[in-house]
Design a protein around this motif. Structure first.
Motif, PDB file in Angstrom:
ATOM      1  N   LYS A  95       0.844  -1.189   0.000  1.00  0.00           N
ATOM      2  CA  LYS A  95       0.000   0.000   0.000  1.00  0.00           C
ATOM      3  C   LYS A  95       0.883   1.244   0.000  1.00  0.00           C
ATOM      4  N   ASP A  96       0.292   2.365  -0.368  1.00  0.00           N
ATOM      5  CA  ASP A  96       1.040   3.616  -0.397  1.00  0.00           C
ATOM      6  C   ASP A  96       1.593   3.913   0.997  1.00  0.00           C
ATOM      7  N   VAL A  97       2.786   4.508   1.020  1.00  0.00           N
ATOM      8  CA  VAL A  97       3.410   4.907   2.277  1.00  0.00           C
ATOM      9  C   VAL A  97       3.661   6.410   2.220  1.00  0.00           C
ATOM     10  N   VAL A  98       3.159   7.126   3.211  1.00  0.00           N
ATOM     11  CA  VAL A  98       3.306   8.573   3.268  1.00  0.00           C
ATOM     12  C   VAL A  98       4.267   8.946   4.385  1.00  0.00           C
ATOM     13  N   PHE A  99       5.294   9.715   4.022  1.00  0.00           N
ATOM     14  CA  PHE A  99       6.223  10.287   4.983  1.00  0.00           C
ATOM     15  C   PHE A  99       5.733  11.712   5.272  1.00  0.00           C
ATOM     16  N   LYS A 100       4.917  11.842   6.300  1.00  0.00           N
ATOM     17  CA  LYS A 100       4.342  13.143   6.602  1.00  0.00           C
ATOM     18  C   LYS A 100       5.409  14.070   7.157  1.00  0.00           C
ATOM     19  N   ASP A 101       5.322  15.368   6.814  1.00  0.00           N
ATOM     20  CA  ASP A 101       6.292  16.334   7.323  1.00  0.00           C
ATOM     21  C   ASP A 101       6.480  16.162   8.830  1.00  0.00           C
ATOM     22  N   ASN A 102       7.719  15.903   9.239  1.00  0.00           N
ATOM     23  CA  ASN A 102       8.035  15.662  10.646  1.00  0.00           C
ATOM     24  C   ASN A 102       9.505  15.977  10.847  1.00  0.00           C
ATOM     25  N   LYS A 103       9.823  16.727  11.875  1.00  0.00           N
ATOM     26  CA  LYS A 103      11.208  17.168  12.037  1.00  0.00           C
ATOM     27  C   LYS A 103      12.174  16.033  12.351  1.00  0.00           C
ATOM     28  N   PRO A 113       5.875  25.015   1.759  1.00  0.00           N
ATOM     29  CA  PRO A 113       4.704  24.130   1.785  1.00  0.00           C
ATOM     30  C   PRO A 113       5.074  22.726   2.258  1.00  0.00           C
ATOM     31  N   SER A 114       4.080  21.981   2.727  1.00  0.00           N
ATOM     32  CA  SER A 114       4.296  20.606   3.162  1.00  0.00           C
ATOM     33  C   SER A 114       4.670  19.738   1.969  1.00  0.00           C
ATOM     34  N   MET A 115       5.512  18.753   2.222  1.00  0.00           N
ATOM     35  CA  MET A 115       5.844  17.787   1.185  1.00  0.00           C
ATOM     36  C   MET A 115       4.951  16.560   1.300  1.00  0.00           C
ATOM     37  N   ASN A 116       4.833  15.998   2.513  1.00  0.00           N
ATOM     38  CA  ASN A 116       4.060  14.778   2.734  1.00  0.00           C
ATOM     39  C   ASN A 116       4.349  13.772   1.612  1.00  0.00           C
ATOM     40  N   TYR A 117       5.627  13.386   1.550  1.00  0.00           N
ATOM     41  CA  TYR A 117       6.111  12.568   0.444  1.00  0.00           C
ATOM     42  C   TYR A 117       5.368  11.240   0.380  1.00  0.00           C
ATOM     43  N   ASN A 118       4.807  10.928  -0.789  1.00  0.00           N
ATOM     44  CA  ASN A 118       4.026   9.715  -0.990  1.00  0.00           C
ATOM     45  C   ASN A 118       4.796   8.718  -1.856  1.00  0.00           C
ATOM     46  N   LEU A 119       4.976   7.509  -1.329  1.00  0.00           N
ATOM     47  CA  LEU A 119       5.618   6.432  -2.064  1.00  0.00           C
ATOM     48  C   LEU A 119       4.546   5.397  -2.409  1.00  0.00           C
ATOM     49  N   GLY A 150      24.501  17.725  20.083  1.00  0.00           N
ATOM     50  CA  GLY A 150      25.184  16.584  19.482  1.00  0.00           C
ATOM     51  C   GLY A 150      24.407  15.793  18.456  1.00  0.00           C
ATOM     52  N   LEU A 151      23.146  16.177  18.165  1.00  0.00           N
ATOM     53  CA  LEU A 151      22.401  15.519  17.096  1.00  0.00           C
ATOM     54  C   LEU A 151      22.770  16.179  15.773  1.00  0.00           C
ATOM     55  N   PHE A 152      23.248  15.380  14.828  1.00  0.00           N
ATOM     56  CA  PHE A 152      23.704  15.866  13.520  1.00  0.00           C
ATOM     57  C   PHE A 152      22.884  15.113  12.482  1.00  0.00           C
ATOM     58  N   ALA A 153      21.849  15.765  11.912  1.00  0.00           N
ATOM     59  CA  ALA A 153      20.913  15.059  11.044  1.00  0.00           C
ATOM     60  C   ALA A 153      20.540  15.887   9.825  1.00  0.00           C
ATOM     61  N   ALA A 154      20.308  15.171   8.715  1.00  0.00           N
ATOM     62  CA  ALA A 154      19.804  15.769   7.483  1.00  0.00           C
ATOM     63  C   ALA A 154      18.384  15.254   7.258  1.00  0.00           C
ATOM     64  N   ASN A 155      17.438  16.170   7.008  1.00  0.00           N
ATOM     65  CA  ASN A 155      16.041  15.783   6.837  1.00  0.00           C
ATOM     66  C   ASN A 155      15.438  16.520   5.643  1.00  0.00           C
ATOM     67  N   PRO A 156      15.308  15.854   4.491  1.00  0.00           N
ATOM     68  CA  PRO A 156      14.767  16.503   3.299  1.00  0.00           C
ATOM     69  C   PRO A 156      13.250  16.420   3.180  1.00  0.00           C
ATOM     70  N   LEU A 157      12.579  15.719   4.118  1.00  0.00           N
ATOM     71  CA  LEU A 157      11.176  15.377   3.934  1.00  0.00           C
ATOM     72  C   LEU A 157      10.210  16.236   4.746  1.00  0.00           C
ATOM     73  N   ALA A 158      10.696  17.275   5.410  1.00  0.00           N
ATOM     74  CA  ALA A 158       9.818  18.071   6.278  1.00  0.00           C
ATOM     75  C   ALA A 158       9.993  19.571   6.070  1.00  0.00           C
ATOM     76  N   PRO A 159       9.826  20.054   4.834  1.00  0.00           N
ATOM     77  CA  PRO A 159      10.077  21.482   4.580  1.00  0.00           C
ATOM     78  C   PRO A 159       9.187  22.419   5.394  1.00  0.00           C
ATOM     79  N   SER A 160       7.919  22.074   5.596  1.00  0.00           N
ATOM     80  CA  SER A 160       7.030  22.984   6.321  1.00  0.00           C
ATOM     81  C   SER A 160       7.420  23.099   7.783  1.00  0.00           C
ATOM     82  N   ILE A 161       7.823  21.977   8.393  1.00  0.00           N
ATOM     83  CA  ILE A 161       8.198  21.979   9.809  1.00  0.00           C
ATOM     84  C   ILE A 161       9.527  22.693  10.020  1.00  0.00           C
TER      85      ILE A 161
END
Length: 341
Positions: A183-191, A306-312, A288-299
């Motif tokens: 089924k479709d998987v949605v990565f909702k904007d989340n920091k 705008p929100s991405m809410n990436y849909n796979l 000390g948290l070093f993270a890259a997050n491309p999936l949450a532009p609105s947050i």
């Protein structure tokens, strides 16, 4: 072939010329559920998959510099004196996300109390597809399943790790492909995402806030005022942003500099132009948290994007590639720019 940032490091420009190329050895200990990575017999890192009773996802842990210093935090697995006691899900270097079809993969750990009901997702190692040692380069290909709260598979993961080494550097390339199962998987904007590592205390940015730290026996101790002796970290982006201001900005790469036991270290985590959301936003914190997050532009933009809410879609795949460079010694922006032309 995917375009990789820092590709020019590999053939001579960056890796130090050595009379005898480094031997990178991968050793699988199935009983310990780990693949150890060594450079000329010296520890570099390990891929560990102890299972959900210990960790809710596989990780690279620990990670060491060419000088033999830990660049990752030891707590909670192997506490070292003076470390913070927080975020028990921050272990080594990992890849997951805070909202996948409503499931939180990021914050899941055995320390989650009953007051936090989730739902949480778990990533389970399912196999080693291939393992190849070599001179100056080694490769490990592993598989995993992303499970929902009912242990049903949401995503199938295939990850390729490429390990490289020179006399004064270490490089980890991670290429991860995620396939939606039925089924479709949605990565909702989340920091909380996507690729991250929790760095050693010395690479944190100095702070004066009260915290909880470990003593020499690993016991948690409240500290009203932080002692910042030896704490030397500083974030710096490809766009010239520094310090705490890096959080929520976009950049091709972020460099974290600091010193551990007299070894100057530059950590560079870099995005790939073919990744979703390039250039990525950065979820980088001074503690000390070093993270890259491309999936949450609105947050991460505080609502400016705008929100991405990436849909796979079901049956489809998406691939992400990131590189971690660990350089002993100072690495200027000019040197970086010359190397990534």
């Amino acid at each position: 072939m995917r375009y990789f940032l820092f590709s020019y490091f590999i053939l001579g420009s960056f890796l130090s010329i050595q009379a005898q190329p480094s031997r990178i050895q991968l050793t699988h200990n199935e009983a310990q559920k780990r693949v150890t990575v060594t450079v000329d017999g010296k520890p570099f890192t390990a891929y560990i998959y102890p299972g959900p009773a210990v960790l809710k996802k596989p990780v690279l842990y620990p990670i060491l510099s060419a000088g033999g210093n830990f660049i990752t935090r030891g707590w909670p697995l192997d506490p070292r004196p003076g470390e913070r006691i927080d975020h028990p899900h921050h272990v080594g270097m990992w890849f997951n996300y805070g909202d996948v079809n409503g499931h939180d993969f990021w914050n899941n750990s055995n320390a989650v109390g009953p007051e936090n009901k989730g739902p949480y997702g778990t990533i389970i190692h399912t196999g080693i597809k291939s393992m190849k040692s070599g001179k100056e380069q080694a490769e490990l290909v592993v598989t995993a399943n992303w499970l929902d709260k009912d242990d049903k598979v949401m995503l199938q993961e295939t990850t390729t790790y490429q390990f490289r080494a020179g006399s004064d550097n270490r490089i980890i390339d991670r290429t991860t492909t995620l396939k939606a199962v039925d089924k479709d998987v949605v990565f909702k904007d989340n920091k909380e995402g996507l690729i991250a590592l929790r760095v050693a205390r010395q690479l944190e940015q100095p702070s004066t806030k009260p915290e909880v730290f470990t003593d020499a026996q690993g016991v948690a101790t409240k500290v009203p005022v932080l002692a910042n002796a030896g704490v030397t970290g500083l974030y710096h982006t490809s766009e010239g942003v520094e310090g705490d201001a890096v959080w929520g900005t976009r950049a091709q790469w972020v460099k974290l500099t600091g010193t551990i036991d007299n070894e100057a270290i530059s950590l560079v985590l870099s995005d790939d132009p073919q990744n979703v959301g390039y250039p990525t936003y950065w979820h980088a914190r001074g503690y000390g948290l070093f993270a890259a997050n491309p999936l949450a532009p609105s947050i991460l933009s505080n609502g400016k994007a705008p929100s991405m809410n990436y849909n796979l879609p079901a049956g489809k795949s998406v691939t992400f590639h990131y590189r971690l460079l660990i350089k002993s010694g100072n690495l200027s922006d000019i040197e970086l720019k010359q190397l990534i032309k």
